[in-house]
Design an enzyme around this catalytic site. Structure first.
Site, PDB file in Angstrom:
ATOM      1  N   TYR A  25      -6.167  80.586 -47.543  1.00 36.19           N
ATOM      2  CA  TYR A  25      -5.839  81.723 -46.659  1.00 36.19           C
ATOM      3  C   TYR A  25      -5.284  80.804 -45.184  1.00 36.19           C
ATOM      4  CZ  TYR A  25      -9.130  84.477 -49.175  1.00 36.19           C
ATOM      5  OH  TYR A  25      -9.951  85.214 -49.699  1.00 36.19           O
ATOM      6  N   HIS A  36     -12.782  95.833 -52.521  1.00 33.69           N
ATOM      7  CA  HIS A  36     -12.979  95.980 -54.298  1.00 33.69           C
ATOM      8  C   HIS A  36     -14.682  96.505 -54.379  1.00 33.69           C
ATOM      9  CE1 HIS A  36     -10.178  92.429 -53.682  1.00 33.69           C
ATOM     10  NE2 HIS A  36     -11.328  91.943 -53.624  1.00 33.69           N
ATOM     11  N   ASP A  43     -12.369 106.851 -48.163  1.00 35.65           N
ATOM     12  CA  ASP A  43     -12.842 108.106 -48.470  1.00 35.65           C
ATOM     13  C   ASP A  43     -12.327 108.210 -46.578  1.00 35.65           C
ATOM     14  OD1 ASP A  43     -13.802 108.770 -50.422  1.00 35.65           O
ATOM     15  OD2 ASP A  43     -15.966 108.985 -49.742  1.00 35.65           O
ATOM     16  N   HIS A  82      -3.025  92.138 -48.451  1.00 39.09           N
ATOM     17  CA  HIS A  82      -3.722  90.788 -48.515  1.00 39.09           C
ATOM     18  C   HIS A  82      -2.777  89.805 -47.994  1.00 39.09           C
ATOM     19  CE1 HIS A  82      -6.760  93.022 -49.565  1.00 39.09           C
ATOM     20  NE2 HIS A  82      -5.907  94.229 -50.809  1.00 39.09           N
ATOM     21  N   ILE A  83      -3.701  88.193 -47.651  1.00 35.72           N
ATOM     22  CA  ILE A  83      -3.071  86.848 -47.738  1.00 35.72           C
ATOM     23  C   ILE A  83      -2.754  86.349 -48.396  1.00 35.72           C
ATOM     24  CG2 ILE A  83      -2.734  84.875 -46.346  1.00 35.72           C
ATOM     25  CD1 ILE A  83      -5.201  86.805 -44.160  1.00 35.72           C
ATOM     26  N   SER A  84      -4.000  86.631 -49.821  1.00 36.01           N
ATOM     27  CA  SER A  84      -3.749  85.897 -50.800  1.00 36.01           C
ATOM     28  C   SER A  84      -3.674  86.919 -52.063  1.00 36.01           C
ATOM     29  CB  SER A  84      -5.164  85.231 -51.626  1.00 36.01           C
ATOM     30  OG  SER A  84      -6.186  86.419 -51.352  1.00 36.01           O
ATOM     31  N   ARG A 133     -11.728  91.061 -57.732  1.00 35.40           N
ATOM     32  CA  ARG A 133     -11.161  90.848 -56.700  1.00 35.40           C
ATOM     33  C   ARG A 133      -9.934  92.289 -57.240  1.00 35.40           C
ATOM     34  NH1 ARG A 133     -12.431  87.911 -52.946  1.00 35.40           N
ATOM     35  NH2 ARG A 133     -13.689  86.181 -53.430  1.00 35.40           N
TER      36      ARG A 133
END
Length: 146
Positions: free
Chosen positions: A22, A79, A86, A101-103, A112
């Site tokens: 990260y 995930h 919802d 998402h950073i990664s 993932r």
């Protein structure tokens, strides 16, 4: 215009937790850059982080009621959380949301690779580091101004 930027579980640990994945940038650094960029773009941003799914959902409901777009890094809830999906469906039906998402979640562990949120997101940014938040903000502002 107000853009709501939400960060989920463990993102308060940016810069400390798994820096090899990260990076060393902290969440405070990310938020500072987003406030600076928002000023340049002429919008307001509201940055929030929670390790609690219900609190994130409450904030999403507030954004929906106000008609505000959302940029969200849901962390591990990506995930697992049908409830988060919802809540975001209401945003998806309105101003839309960007999943960040950073990664690169698709280059990591198999569990993932699946996101409950991506199918209803306006867009997904993954693997570009913390600049992904800035790209998401630029996109949201450009689409709402057009």
């Amino acid at each position: 215009m107000n853009v709501v930027i939400l960060n989920g579980p463990n993102l308060d640990r940016l810069g400390k937790r798994q820096p090899e994945i990260y990076g060393s940038t902290t969440l405070a650094d990310v938020e500072l850059e987003l406030f600076r960029l928002a000023g340049q773009l002429g919008v307001d941003v509201e940055c929030k982080q929670s390790n609690y799914e219900g609190e994130l959902i409450d904030w999403i409901h507030c954004a929906a009621d106000a008609g505000n777009p959302v940029i969200i890094n849901p962390g591990g809830l990506t995930h697992t959380s049908v409830a988060l999906r919802d809540a975001l469906a209401e945003i998806s039906d309105g101003p839309g949301f960007i999943e960040v998402h950073i990664s690169n979640i698709h280059a990591r562990e198999e569990f993932r690779h699946h996101s409950y949120l991506s199918p209803i997101a306006t867009g997904v940014i993954a693997g570009l580091g913390t600049i992904g938040y800035e790209l998401a903000l630029r996109y949201v502002v450009s689409t709402l101004n057009s």
